[in-house]
Design a protein around this motif. Structure first.
Motif, mmCIF file in Angstrom:
data_model
loop_
_atom_site.group_PDB
_atom_site.id
_atom_site.type_symbol
_atom_site.label_atom_id
_atom_site.label_comp_id
_atom_site.label_asym_id
_atom_site.label_seq_id
_atom_site.Cartn_x
_atom_site.Cartn_y
_atom_site.Cartn_z
ATOM 1 N N SER A 15 -25.403 91.986 66.791
ATOM 2 C CA SER A 15 -23.490 91.789 65.750
ATOM 3 C C SER A 15 -22.530 91.662 67.034
ATOM 4 N N GLU A 16 -21.565 91.165 67.130
ATOM 5 C CA GLU A 16 -20.157 91.877 68.452
ATOM 6 C C GLU A 16 -18.691 92.379 67.160
ATOM 7 N N HIS A 17 -19.286 93.550 66.805
ATOM 8 C CA HIS A 17 -18.050 94.524 66.500
ATOM 9 C C HIS A 17 -16.822 94.815 66.964
ATOM 10 N N ILE A 18 -16.435 93.823 68.077
ATOM 11 C CA ILE A 18 -15.106 94.123 69.449
ATOM 12 C C ILE A 18 -14.480 92.779 69.629
ATOM 13 N N ALA A 19 -13.382 92.960 69.921
ATOM 14 C CA ALA A 19 -12.789 91.759 70.330
ATOM 15 C C ALA A 19 -13.038 91.049 71.557
ATOM 16 N N PRO A 20 -13.516 89.486 71.801
ATOM 17 C CA PRO A 20 -14.430 89.538 73.098
ATOM 18 C C PRO A 20 -13.827 89.266 74.210
ATOM 19 N N ARG A 21 -12.209 89.767 74.486
ATOM 20 C CA ARG A 21 -11.714 89.410 75.542
ATOM 21 C C ARG A 21 -11.920 91.002 76.223
ATOM 22 N N ALA A 22 -11.504 92.282 75.015
ATOM 23 C CA ALA A 22 -11.709 94.037 75.471
ATOM 24 C C ALA A 22 -13.336 93.866 76.413
ATOM 25 N N MET A 23 -14.212 93.514 75.005
ATOM 26 C CA MET A 23 -15.940 93.158 75.755
ATOM 27 C C MET A 23 -16.133 92.944 77.437
ATOM 28 N N SER A 24 -14.976 91.996 77.844
ATOM 29 C CA SER A 24 -15.708 90.852 78.988
ATOM 30 C C SER A 24 -15.100 91.799 79.915
#
Length: 202
Positions: A15-24
């Motif tokens: 489960s990803e609970h962060i904006a994908p751009r921020a994660m990358s």
């Protein structure tokens, strides 16, 4: 870890609970993010726009389930309309890298003279509080910028406010924004702020 779990026969749900751009950009490379998801049997995302960032071969594993939000709160419209002071409220960790509270303070200082009956209240705690307080204290409008700190219940503060502002670069799920909207507060943020731009409609 997900790859090791594959060897156990136990299904893996990520489960990803962060904006994908921020994660990358801040935590992993795009390759690392994709590799981790590739080892999952199922993927949970909180917005359709976040799921759309997955490679084609992973999209069939993804399910979008938004985070729950409480229903509308009771608003004392007469009290809000008759208040002699108007309040802009913001809430979140006092961390400059993501939340950009300094930008909100600067914007308020640019407008403060034109709108003398407005105050700015920034709720929260964090390492950059010592950076923000001098910005307010060294301005001619110091008495109108307040840092109430961290609280377990923002409801009365939302109820007393007139406008919600969030200067974040991105949000996983803008919980403070949804909380403010429960109290029928107009919400202002950046159109490019992923997560928030799925909650605030322009």
């Amino acid at each position: 870890v997900p790859k090791l779990m594959n060897m156990t026969g136990v299904p893996v749900i990520l489960s990803e609970h962060i904006a994908p751009r921020a994660m990358s950009e801040r935590y992993w490379t795009p390759y690392e993010r994709t590799a981790c998801f590739a080892a999952a049997d199922a993927i949970h995302m909180i917005f359709e726009e976040f799921a759309a960032t997955l490679p084609a071969f992973l999209k069939s594993r993804a399910t979008v389930i938004p985070l729950p939000a409480e229903g509308p709160a009771s608003v004392d419209w007469e009290r809000r309309a008759s208040s002699p002071r108007k309040i802009i409220i913001s809430a979140g960790r006092l961390v400059e890298g993501q939340k950009q509270h300094s930008l909100l303070i600067k914007a308020f200082l640019l407008l403060a003279e034109r709108f003398p009956d407005w105050n700015l209240h920034i709720h929260g705690a964090g390492a950059d509080k010592a950076r923000y307080e001098p910005m307010a204290a060294n301005s001619p409008f110091a008495s109108r910028i307040m840092f109430p700190g961290w609280t377990t219940d923002l409801a009365p503060h939302y109820a007393a406010a007139h406008l919600f502002c969030l200067a974040s670069l991105s949000e996983a799920f803008g919980l403070a924004t949804v909380e403010a909207q429960r109290f029928a507060l107009p919400a202002v943020s950046f159109a490019a702020s992923s997560g928030t731009n799925s909650i605030v409609l322009n």
